[in-house]
Design a protein around this motif. Structure first.
Motif, PDB file in Angstrom:
ATOM      1  N   GLU A  13       2.077   1.627  -3.501  1.00 37.19           N
ATOM      2  CA  GLU A  13       0.979   2.069  -4.366  1.00 37.19           C
ATOM      3  C   GLU A  13       0.731   3.566  -4.223  1.00 37.19           C
ATOM      4  O   GLU A  13       0.549   4.286  -5.205  1.00 37.19           O
ATOM      5  CB  GLU A  13      -0.290   1.282  -4.025  1.00 37.19           C
ATOM      6  CG  GLU A  13      -1.459   1.547  -4.951  1.00 37.19           C
ATOM      7  CD  GLU A  13      -2.362   2.652  -4.453  1.00 37.19           C
ATOM      8  OE1 GLU A  13      -3.054   3.278  -5.273  1.00 37.19           O
ATOM      9  OE2 GLU A  13      -2.367   2.892  -3.231  1.00 37.19           O
ATOM     10  N   GLU A  50      -5.065  -6.422  -6.906  1.00 38.34           N
ATOM     11  CA  GLU A  50      -6.072  -6.638  -7.943  1.00 38.34           C
ATOM     12  C   GLU A  50      -5.536  -7.427  -9.134  1.00 38.34           C
ATOM     13  O   GLU A  50      -6.283  -7.779 -10.034  1.00 38.34           O
ATOM     14  CB  GLU A  50      -6.603  -5.287  -8.442  1.00 38.34           C
ATOM     15  CG  GLU A  50      -7.286  -4.480  -7.356  1.00 38.34           C
ATOM     16  CD  GLU A  50      -7.731  -3.127  -7.856  1.00 38.34           C
ATOM     17  OE1 GLU A  50      -7.535  -2.857  -9.056  1.00 38.34           O
ATOM     18  OE2 GLU A  50      -8.282  -2.356  -7.056  1.00 38.34           O
ATOM     19  N   ARG A  87      -2.170  -1.332 -10.121  1.00 35.64           N
ATOM     20  CA  ARG A  87      -2.987  -2.482  -9.723  1.00 35.64           C
ATOM     21  C   ARG A  87      -2.157  -3.629  -9.161  1.00 35.64           C
ATOM     22  O   ARG A  87      -2.675  -4.462  -8.427  1.00 35.64           O
ATOM     23  CB  ARG A  87      -3.823  -2.977 -10.899  1.00 35.64           C
ATOM     24  CG  ARG A  87      -3.032  -3.557 -12.060  1.00 35.64           C
ATOM     25  CD  ARG A  87      -3.985  -3.941 -13.197  1.00 35.64           C
ATOM     26  NE  ARG A  87      -3.336  -4.612 -14.300  1.00 35.64           N
ATOM     27  CZ  ARG A  87      -2.752  -3.995 -15.310  1.00 35.64           C
ATOM     28  NH1 ARG A  87      -2.737  -2.674 -15.336  1.00 35.64           N
ATOM     29  NH2 ARG A  87      -2.186  -4.683 -16.286  1.00 35.64           N
ATOM     30  N   LYS A  99       0.821  -1.203   0.000  1.00 39.54           N
ATOM     31  CA  LYS A  99       0.000   0.000   0.000  1.00 39.54           C
ATOM     32  C   LYS A  99       0.858   1.256   0.000  1.00 39.54           C
ATOM     33  O   LYS A  99       0.513   2.255  -0.638  1.00 39.54           O
ATOM     34  CB  LYS A  99      -0.946  -0.001   1.207  1.00 39.54           C
ATOM     35  CG  LYS A  99      -2.112  -0.966   1.076  1.00 39.54           C
ATOM     36  CD  LYS A  99      -3.007  -0.584  -0.097  1.00 39.54           C
ATOM     37  CE  LYS A  99      -4.197  -1.523  -0.215  1.00 39.54           C
ATOM     38  NZ  LYS A  99      -5.047  -1.176  -1.383  1.00 39.54           N
ATOM     39  N   GLN A 155      -2.185  -3.254  -5.430  1.00 36.62           N
ATOM     40  CA  GLN A 155      -3.496  -3.113  -4.803  1.00 36.62           C
ATOM     41  C   GLN A 155      -4.162  -4.459  -4.576  1.00 36.62           C
ATOM     42  O   GLN A 155      -5.301  -4.520  -4.135  1.00 36.62           O
ATOM     43  CB  GLN A 155      -4.406  -2.246  -5.686  1.00 36.62           C
ATOM     44  CG  GLN A 155      -3.911  -0.821  -5.861  1.00 36.62           C
ATOM     45  CD  GLN A 155      -4.705  -0.052  -6.896  1.00 36.62           C
ATOM     46  OE1 GLN A 155      -5.215  -0.619  -7.863  1.00 36.62           O
ATOM     47  NE2 GLN A 155      -4.824   1.253  -6.705  1.00 36.62           N
ATOM     48  N   ARG A 185       1.287   6.318  -7.145  1.00 29.05           N
ATOM     49  CA  ARG A 185       0.133   7.149  -7.493  1.00 29.05           C
ATOM     50  C   ARG A 185       0.496   8.631  -7.403  1.00 29.05           C
ATOM     51  O   ARG A 185       0.086   9.442  -8.249  1.00 29.05           O
ATOM     52  CB  ARG A 185      -1.047   6.841  -6.574  1.00 29.05           C
ATOM     53  CG  ARG A 185      -2.320   7.636  -6.928  1.00 29.05           C
ATOM     54  CD  ARG A 185      -3.453   7.298  -5.970  1.00 29.05           C
ATOM     55  NE  ARG A 185      -3.808   5.898  -6.040  1.00 29.05           N
ATOM     56  CZ  ARG A 185      -4.598   5.379  -6.980  1.00 29.05           C
ATOM     57  NH1 ARG A 185      -5.095   6.168  -7.938  1.00 29.05           N
ATOM     58  NH2 ARG A 185      -4.883   4.093  -6.982  1.00 29.05           N
TER      59      ARG A 185
END
Length: 262
Positions: free
Chosen positions: A79, A124, A119, A76, A122, A83
């Motif tokens: 990420e 995913e 992703r 996280k 995450q 981002r």
């Protein structure tokens, strides 16, 4: 009905100059208020950590460690960091690495192109490079590729941001030392973001980088995307401007004209 206070005057033309100054003061205060509100918005949405990693005067290459430990531990934080870089509006390059290094994005790519990689941090999507990259890490390979990308793009003022757990393979130590010396000789700024790194690994790179680079431990408190500190001083100034505008409107409101009642 109580009559409103009035001042008898035979000629209003003499007040036109003062009326223009009053209007100018009103417009000026209103403009300051709007500018102050805009400054508050920008300061509260500005990402200071991202600015520190992606120097404004440099063309950065981001080197992202995709070894197993980095890809899934602290995912996280990674990420949020990526981002933040994607939201920066900068032009960047991207290197993905573990035991080998791969140019994912060439130098000068709009940072928005980093979004598809989010992703994989995450939960995913499975890491598509897992079959290619092993659990071992060769940081020298990533740094050499990033340096080569800057040279091939004819970038004279480049920088490298490396995101890794800094757990370099023992077999890479000689090549890594040689690469770090090259970075120092060519004055290429190197920002290392340590993700769940051992203290001895962090200290090794702090000692090795010397004046050419920095090592920052990525935590929940300093990860890019956490936002900037609340600009208390700016908010106070905006409040004072709003108060001055209100007082101006109260004491120097528009005059109303009318004929004297007979």
């Amino acid at each position: 009905m109580t009559p409103r206070p009035s001042i008898p005057i035979s000629s209003a033309g003499g007040l036109s100059g003062r009326a223009r100054w009053t209007l100018a003061a009103r417009v000026g205060l209103a403009a300051c208020l709007v500018g102050g509100l805009a400054a508050v918005f920008l300061l509260t949405h500005r990402d200071g950590a991202s600015d520190a990693y992606l120097q404004t005067s440099r063309s950065p290459v981001i080197a992202l460690d995709l070894s197993w430990s980095v890809s899934y531990a602290k995912s996280k934080l990674i990420e949020r960091t990526i981002r933040s870089f994607a939201d920066s509006g900068r032009r960047v390059g991207l290197v993905l690495f573990s035991d080998t290094a791969y140019e994912a994005l060439p130098v000068g790519t709009p940072s928005d192109a980093l979004r598809p990689f989010l992703r994989f941090f995450q939960g995913e999507g499975q890491n598509p490079w897992r079959a290619t990259f092993s659990a071992g890490t060769r940081i020298s390979g990533a740094l050499e590729l990033a340096r080569s990308m800057l040279q091939q793009a004819h970038v004279t003022k480049g920088s490298v941001v490396l995101i890794s757990d800094l757990d370099d393979s023992p077999r890479d130590q000689v090549d890594l030392a040689r690469t770090l010396v090259t970075y120092q000789r060519e004055a290429i700024p190197l920002r290392m973001i340590a993700v769940d790194a051992l203290p001895q690994d962090e200290q090794f790179f702090r000692d090795a980088l010397r004046s050419v680079g920095t090592v920052t431990t990525l935590t929940n408190g300093n990860a890019p995307g956490d936002g900037a500190a609340f600009p208390t001083l700016v908010v106070v100034l905006v409040g004072l401007i709003a108060l001055a505008l209100a007082l101006n409107e109260h004491t120097l409101g528009r005059l109303t004209w009318g004929r004297k009642a007979t």
